[in-house]
Motif scaffolding. Structure first.
Motif, PDB file in Angstrom:
ATOM      1  N   VAL A  77       0.798  -1.225   0.000  1.00  0.00           N
ATOM      2  CA  VAL A  77       0.000   0.000   0.000  1.00  0.00           C
ATOM      3  C   VAL A  77       0.832   1.278   0.000  1.00  0.00           C
ATOM      4  N   GLY A  78       2.135   1.179   0.174  1.00  0.00           N
ATOM      5  CA  GLY A  78       2.926   2.390   0.355  1.00  0.00           C
ATOM      6  C   GLY A  78       3.175   3.184  -0.909  1.00  0.00           C
ATOM      7  N   ALA A  79       3.280   2.515  -2.053  1.00  0.00           N
ATOM      8  CA  ALA A  79       3.622   3.185  -3.307  1.00  0.00           C
ATOM      9  C   ALA A  79       2.353   3.499  -4.089  1.00  0.00           C
ATOM     10  N   PHE A  80       2.089   4.792  -4.322  1.00  0.00           N
ATOM     11  CA  PHE A  80       0.874   5.160  -5.045  1.00  0.00           C
ATOM     12  C   PHE A  80       1.150   6.175  -6.152  1.00  0.00           C
ATOM     13  N   THR A  81       2.410   6.266  -6.588  1.00  0.00           N
ATOM     14  CA  THR A  81       2.763   7.035  -7.778  1.00  0.00           C
ATOM     15  C   THR A  81       3.738   6.188  -8.595  1.00  0.00           C
ATOM     16  N   PRO A  82       3.904   6.484  -9.883  1.00  0.00           N
ATOM     17  CA  PRO A  82       4.831   5.692 -10.705  1.00  0.00           C
ATOM     18  C   PRO A  82       6.262   5.702 -10.200  1.00  0.00           C
ATOM     19  N   ALA A  83       6.647   6.748  -9.474  1.00  0.00           N
ATOM     20  CA  ALA A  83       8.032   6.867  -9.010  1.00  0.00           C
ATOM     21  C   ALA A  83       8.281   6.153  -7.695  1.00  0.00           C
ATOM     22  N   MET A  84       7.220   5.761  -6.976  1.00  0.00           N
ATOM     23  CA  MET A  84       7.370   5.144  -5.660  1.00  0.00           C
ATOM     24  C   MET A  84       7.488   3.625  -5.809  1.00  0.00           C
ATOM     25  N   VAL A  85       8.144   2.991  -4.832  1.00  0.00           N
ATOM     26  CA  VAL A  85       8.334   1.541  -4.920  1.00  0.00           C
ATOM     27  C   VAL A  85       8.595   0.961  -3.534  1.00  0.00           C
ATOM     28  N   GLU A  86       8.029  -0.227  -3.291  1.00  0.00           N
ATOM     29  CA  GLU A  86       8.306  -0.999  -2.076  1.00  0.00           C
ATOM     30  C   GLU A  86       8.789  -2.401  -2.416  1.00  0.00           C
ATOM     31  N   LEU A  87       8.318  -2.940  -3.554  1.00  0.00           N
ATOM     32  CA  LEU A  87       8.606  -4.316  -3.929  1.00  0.00           C
ATOM     33  C   LEU A  87       9.552  -4.351  -5.118  1.00  0.00           C
ATOM     34  N   ALA A  88      10.532  -5.236  -5.061  1.00  0.00           N
ATOM     35  CA  ALA A  88      11.495  -5.356  -6.147  1.00  0.00           C
ATOM     36  C   ALA A  88      10.807  -5.807  -7.428  1.00  0.00           C
ATOM     37  N   PRO A  89      11.255  -5.315  -8.582  1.00  0.00           N
ATOM     38  CA  PRO A  89      10.650  -5.738  -9.850  1.00  0.00           C
ATOM     39  C   PRO A  89      10.623  -7.252 -10.023  1.00  0.00           C
ATOM     40  N   GLN A  90      11.693  -7.940  -9.628  1.00  0.00           N
ATOM     41  CA  GLN A  90      11.729  -9.383  -9.806  1.00  0.00           C
ATOM     42  C   GLN A  90      10.678 -10.073  -8.960  1.00  0.00           C
ATOM     43  N   LEU A  91      10.420  -9.574  -7.749  1.00  0.00           N
ATOM     44  CA  LEU A  91       9.371 -10.157  -6.923  1.00  0.00           C
ATOM     45  C   LEU A  91       8.027 -10.041  -7.626  1.00  0.00           C
ATOM     46  N   CYS A  92       7.732  -8.853  -8.170  1.00  0.00           N
ATOM     47  CA  CYS A  92       6.452  -8.661  -8.871  1.00  0.00           C
ATOM     48  C   CYS A  92       6.338  -9.554 -10.090  1.00  0.00           C
ATOM     49  N   ARG A  93       7.409  -9.646 -10.858  1.00  0.00           N
ATOM     50  CA  ARG A  93       7.364 -10.486 -12.059  1.00  0.00           C
ATOM     51  C   ARG A  93       7.212 -11.956 -11.698  1.00  0.00           C
ATOM     52  N   ASP A  94       7.831 -12.370 -10.598  1.00  0.00           N
ATOM     53  CA  ASP A  94       7.726 -13.764 -10.159  1.00  0.00           C
ATOM     54  C   ASP A  94       6.285 -14.100  -9.756  1.00  0.00           C
ATOM     55  N   VAL A  95       5.627 -13.182  -9.035  1.00  0.00           N
ATOM     56  CA  VAL A  95       4.239 -13.432  -8.659  1.00  0.00           C
ATOM     57  C   VAL A  95       3.359 -13.471  -9.908  1.00  0.00           C
ATOM     58  N   ALA A  96       3.619 -12.583 -10.859  1.00  0.00           N
ATOM     59  CA  ALA A  96       2.839 -12.588 -12.099  1.00  0.00           C
ATOM     60  C   ALA A  96       2.989 -13.911 -12.843  1.00  0.00           C
ATOM     61  N   ALA A  97       4.171 -14.527 -12.742  1.00  0.00           N
ATOM     62  CA  ALA A  97       4.436 -15.762 -13.483  1.00  0.00           C
ATOM     63  C   ALA A  97       3.838 -16.986 -12.815  1.00  0.00           C
ATOM     64  N   ARG A  98       3.796 -17.029 -11.488  1.00  0.00           N
ATOM     65  CA  ARG A  98       3.357 -18.259 -10.826  1.00  0.00           C
ATOM     66  C   ARG A  98       2.201 -18.067  -9.843  1.00  0.00           C
ATOM     67  N   GLY A  99       1.621 -16.869  -9.833  1.00  0.00           N
ATOM     68  CA  GLY A  99       0.515 -16.614  -8.923  1.00  0.00           C
ATOM     69  C   GLY A  99      -0.459 -15.617  -9.509  1.00  0.00           C
ATOM     70  N   THR A 100      -0.946 -14.709  -8.668  1.00  0.00           N
ATOM     71  CA  THR A 100      -1.990 -13.759  -9.057  1.00  0.00           C
ATOM     72  C   THR A 100      -1.660 -12.378  -8.525  1.00  0.00           C
ATOM     73  N   ILE A 101      -1.811 -11.366  -9.373  1.00  0.00           N
ATOM     74  CA  ILE A 101      -1.718  -9.972  -8.951  1.00  0.00           C
ATOM     75  C   ILE A 101      -3.074  -9.321  -9.158  1.00  0.00           C
ATOM     76  N   VAL A 102      -3.569  -8.656  -8.117  1.00  0.00           N
ATOM     77  CA  VAL A 102      -4.840  -7.933  -8.170  1.00  0.00           C
ATOM     78  C   VAL A 102      -4.582  -6.504  -7.736  1.00  0.00           C
ATOM     79  N   VAL A 103      -5.189  -5.531  -8.438  1.00  0.00           N
ATOM     80  CA  VAL A 103      -5.060  -4.124  -8.066  1.00  0.00           C
ATOM     81  C   VAL A 103      -6.370  -3.657  -7.444  1.00  0.00           C
ATOM     82  N   ASP A 104      -6.308  -2.548  -6.706  1.00  0.00           N
ATOM     83  CA  ASP A 104      -7.539  -2.090  -6.058  1.00  0.00           C
ATOM     84  C   ASP A 104      -8.529  -1.518  -7.064  1.00  0.00           C
ATOM     85  N   THR A 105      -8.071  -0.695  -8.020  1.00  0.00           N
ATOM     86  CA  THR A 105      -8.955  -0.136  -9.040  1.00  0.00           C
ATOM     87  C   THR A 105      -8.187  -0.026 -10.357  1.00  0.00           C
TER      88      THR A 105
END
Length: 305
Positions: free
Chosen positions: A214-242
């Protein structure tokens, strides 16, 4: 007559389980309208947010400032109010404390997502970030999921210790974690609630993990490493709030993911299917609809009292 509510009064009208239910109800309400929010940059790096929303009964305007420079100063980073109007008469009904609404509705959105998406919800819960959002998420997951153990990581050892002490007053087993990465193997539930000035989680998630970021809410902000996000996209599920996350979710955008193609919380609430096996990442960026849900919940609580 307007009811002006302080922070404690606002919190009392927004119990997390009831607020999560109201958020689900709002997502199913076809009469809800949420115009685009205005974000105006201010001198010195602060921002002014103007966020309207309405349904057939209530109209709200959330007016807050976000001042990152206040971190560590004793002054809150978020300040402002949520004004609630009666649609039929035009009368102002409530003035809610803005930071309290922001903290509680954000945590209730994460709670609703965990209730619908988490492969397992027994905990332990890892909370990364020990500010207002960390406290709100800890309370929401304790009340709404019944977790009994929490581990807290923060750049500030004093803040982490204070939040752990608060958790113990709620009857939870709580400890301070120096390295959040090492907790991922033991914690199927995690929330990241930091100022999003840099990556705080990089490691591979468990197959049964649920992470609310929940911490990052602009394109420039980040909490999670890109590889972590890509890994979840590959073997799990990503859901956004809106769908607005396609312009705001810095974690996902910096990972090069096509955010516009990801399911949102409305689809989860209204759809019958649970996510496929594998870890779940819920990315929350904020929406005035969540503030309208808080206003609806507060009005209902007042009318029932």
């Amino acid at each position: 007559m307007t009811t002006l509510l302080a922070a404690s009064q606002t919190a009392a009208l927004l119990p997390y389980p009831a607020l999560a239910r109201e958020i689900a109800a709002l997502l199913a309400d076809a009469l809800v309208r949420v115009p685009a929010r205005l974000v105006q940059a201010l001198p010195g790096g602060a921002s002014l947010f103007v966020m309207p929303a309405f349904d057939a009964r209530l109209a709200i305007a959330k007016l807050i400032t976000f001042t990152p420079a206040n971190a560590g100063s004793g002054r809150p980073a978020i300040q402002g109010d949520v004004l609630v109007f009666d649609v039929a008469s035009g009368a102002r009904r409530l003035q809610l404390d803005g930071p309290t609404v922001t903290a509680r509705r954000t945590a209730a959105v994460s709670l609703l997502a965990a209730q619908r998406l988490a492969p397992g919800n027994a905990g332990p819960l890892l909370v990364v970030g020990a500010g207002a959002q960390g406290r709100a998420h800890l309370e929401a997951f304790a009340q709404g999921l019944g977790i009994r153990e929490v581990r807290i990581a923060s750049r500030s050892a004093a803040s982490a210790s204070a939040l752990a002490a608060h958790a113990r007053t709620l009857g939870l087993q709580a400890s301070v974690a120096d390295d959040p990465e090492r907790q991922l193997a033991d914690c199927p539930l995690a929330v990241t609630c930091t100022p999003a000035a840099g990556v705080v989680l990089r490691g591979r998630l468990r197959d049964d993990a649920f992470v609310a970021a929940v911490g990052a809410f602009t394109p420039a902000m980040v909490e999670l490493a890109p590889q972590l996000c890509r890994d979840v996209a590959a073997r799990g599920t990503i859901v956004v709030d809106t769908p607005d996350a396609q312009h705001e979710a810095g974690d996902l955008l910096q990972a090069g993911l096509d955010v516009a193609r990801l399911p949102d919380l409305r689809a989860v609430v209204l759809g019958p299917a649970r996510p496929s096996p594998g870890p779940v990442l819920f990315k929350s960026c904020g929406w005035a609809g969540w503030d309208l849900a808080a206003a609806r919940c507060a009005v209902d609580q007042l009318e029932q009292s």
